[in-house]
Each structure stands twice: as C-alpha cells, then as structure tokens.
Design a protein around this motif. Sequence first.
Motif, short mmCIF file in Angstrom:
data_model
loop_
_atom_site.label_atom_id
_atom_site.label_comp_id
_atom_site.label_asym_id
_atom_site.label_seq_id
_atom_site.Cartn_x
_atom_site.Cartn_y
_atom_site.Cartn_z
N UNK A 151 0.82 -1.21 0.00
CA UNK A 151 0.00 0.00 0.00
C UNK A 151 0.86 1.26 0.00
N UNK A 152 1.96 1.23 0.78
CA UNK A 152 2.83 2.40 0.84
C UNK A 152 3.50 2.68 -0.50
N UNK A 153 3.80 1.63 -1.26
CA UNK A 153 4.40 1.82 -2.57
C UNK A 153 3.41 2.49 -3.53
N UNK A 154 2.12 2.20 -3.38
CA UNK A 154 1.11 2.80 -4.26
C UNK A 154 0.64 4.16 -3.78
N UNK A 155 0.97 4.51 -2.54
CA UNK A 155 0.47 5.76 -1.96
C UNK A 155 0.90 7.00 -2.73
N UNK A 156 2.18 7.16 -3.14
CA UNK A 156 2.55 8.37 -3.91
C UNK A 156 1.73 8.53 -5.19
N UNK A 157 1.56 7.43 -5.94
CA UNK A 157 0.77 7.50 -7.17
C UNK A 157 -0.68 7.85 -6.87
N UNK A 158 -1.21 7.27 -5.79
CA UNK A 158 -2.59 7.55 -5.41
C UNK A 158 -2.78 9.00 -5.02
N UNK A 159 -1.83 9.55 -4.29
CA UNK A 159 -1.91 10.95 -3.88
C UNK A 159 -1.83 11.88 -5.09
N UNK A 160 -0.91 11.60 -6.00
CA UNK A 160 -0.78 12.43 -7.20
C UNK A 160 -2.03 12.34 -8.06
N UNK A 161 -2.56 11.14 -8.21
CA UNK A 161 -3.79 10.95 -9.00
C UNK A 161 -4.95 11.71 -8.37
N UNK A 162 -5.05 11.66 -7.05
CA UNK A 162 -6.14 12.37 -6.36
C UNK A 162 -5.98 13.88 -6.48
N UNK A 163 -4.72 14.33 -6.39
CA UNK A 163 -4.45 15.77 -6.42
C UNK A 163 -4.68 16.38 -7.80
N UNK A 164 -4.24 15.66 -8.85
CA UNK A 164 -4.29 16.24 -10.20
C UNK A 164 -5.45 15.73 -11.06
#
Length: 289
Positions: A10-23
């Motif tokens: 989950x932690x490995x996917x968290x950066x991509x998830x945050x960027x996807x949510x933000x942009x």
Amino acid sequence: MKTIDKYSHFLFTLPALLLYSLFFIYPMINGFLYSLTDWDGLSTDKQFVGFTNYWKLVQDDRIVDSLGFTFKYALALVIATVILALVIALLLNRIRRFQSFFRTSYFFPAVLSMITVGLIWNQLFAHAIPDIGKAIGSEMLSRNLLSDPNWVFYGILFVSLWQGLAIPILLFLAALQSVPKDLLEAASLDGASLFQRFRSVVMPFLIPVLNMIVILTAKSGLTAFDYIVAMTGGGPGRMTESVGLLVYNFAFQEFKFSYASALAMVIFVIIGIISIVQIRSLSRYEVNA
C-alpha cells in the motif's frame, strides 16, 4: 509477516494515489461544483444555480455545431488510425532488413509536442504546399487548405494522423510479436488462407491492444485542442471549433467558467460511456475470453 507485506504494498502505491487524487480526482470534483454555479472565473462571488448551465448547453447552437465537428473528427480519427496503424504494423513486422531504421523514422513525430507540430504544418500549408502546388500545376494544392472550408477538416486530420500513428503502430507491433508461431503454422497446415489466419488466429491477440488504441484515439479526438489552436484557431468561420477549444474559449476568452466546466463534465461522461461500450463490445473476442 503477511500484514507487513500488505501495508508495504500500500505504501508503494500511496505516492501515485496521492498524485492521481491531487491532479485528477480533486480537479474533477471541483469542476463539477463550479458547473453548478454562475462563476465567471475572476470574481470572488458566485451563486449556486443548480443544473441551469447543463440546460443551457442543450439549447446552445454553437455547442451543437461544435459537437458535430468533434464527433465527426473523432470517428474519422479512430477509423483511420486503426486501419493505417494495423497495416503499417503488419508491414513492419515482415521487414527484416533496416528494421531499426524504419521503426525509428515512423516514431520520430511522436517525440514532438502537438503545438510544435501544429505550428510547423500551419506554415507548410500556408507557404510550402501552395508553392509546390503551383509548380506542379495542381489547383487544389496551390491554395492554403486550412483556409478552405471544404478541405480544412482533412488538413487537420492528416496532421493528427502524421503524428498520432506512432504509438498505435508500436502497440500493434508488440501484439503481433506475441502471437504464437505454432498456431499460425498449424492453421497454415490445415489449409487456412492468409485472411482466415489473420481473423481467427492473429486478431484475438490484438483485441486488448485494439481496445486501448480505440479508447485513447477517441479520447484524443473528442478533446482535440492543440492542433486546432495552432493551425486554425477554430476557423474558418468556427467550422473547426472543437469542444476542447470551445471549453477554453468559454472559460478564458468569454469568462464563462462555470459554463465551460459544465461542458467539460459532459465530455467526460461521453468519453466514459464510449470507453465502457468499446471495452464490453470487443472484450468477448479476446483470446482469453
């Protein structure tokens, strides 16, 4: 141990998830909320108007004309891209000599930005091609095709294909190389013709890639903006004013930001529906279906 692995994944996917949510997620939700107001994009005051903007969209002849051009362009782009990319990929897959040269040459346009390509071809259509047309005595080529209402559509479509074919060709090439050669040999020994081998053996392996290409190309056609801004600006006489350009004009030229947001949300829904229908209609023909 399994719990630790689960959290580490989950932690490995968290950066991509945050960027996807933000942009993506946040702007989409924000755009929908703006579409329910009368905000002009500049003032601090905005009033809630509900679905009034969406009702105005249905009654706006300018949007109807823009949708007509956009759907026509997207349909032509999808059909031409699939046919040309598949034919070129089949030819490149058979080439053994100078393979690297051909694959590099066809991919070169893909590394250029769409605005750059549009500006280059705008100058070619305005100066170089008319000069060539006069030299060879061609009346059609002796004028700027982008200023001709009868040919401007085909000029934009040609430029889109010139740059946009590279990625689909690459995807089709990768899919063609995944087709088991023993299946092709078995079909050939059974007396299947070239077309029968392509339809029954090769095509099922191409369906996943075909789905991807159709969806991406349809999305590119429905949101066309860069080429049109650089080459025609929506002219002549707003004949090439795509929905993407119309959203920009409403928001930043006419300061109807909430109206532009409503139109953008409608296009988002249309692309989603087309994608779902496309995937469901072709997925049944996949090799693993």
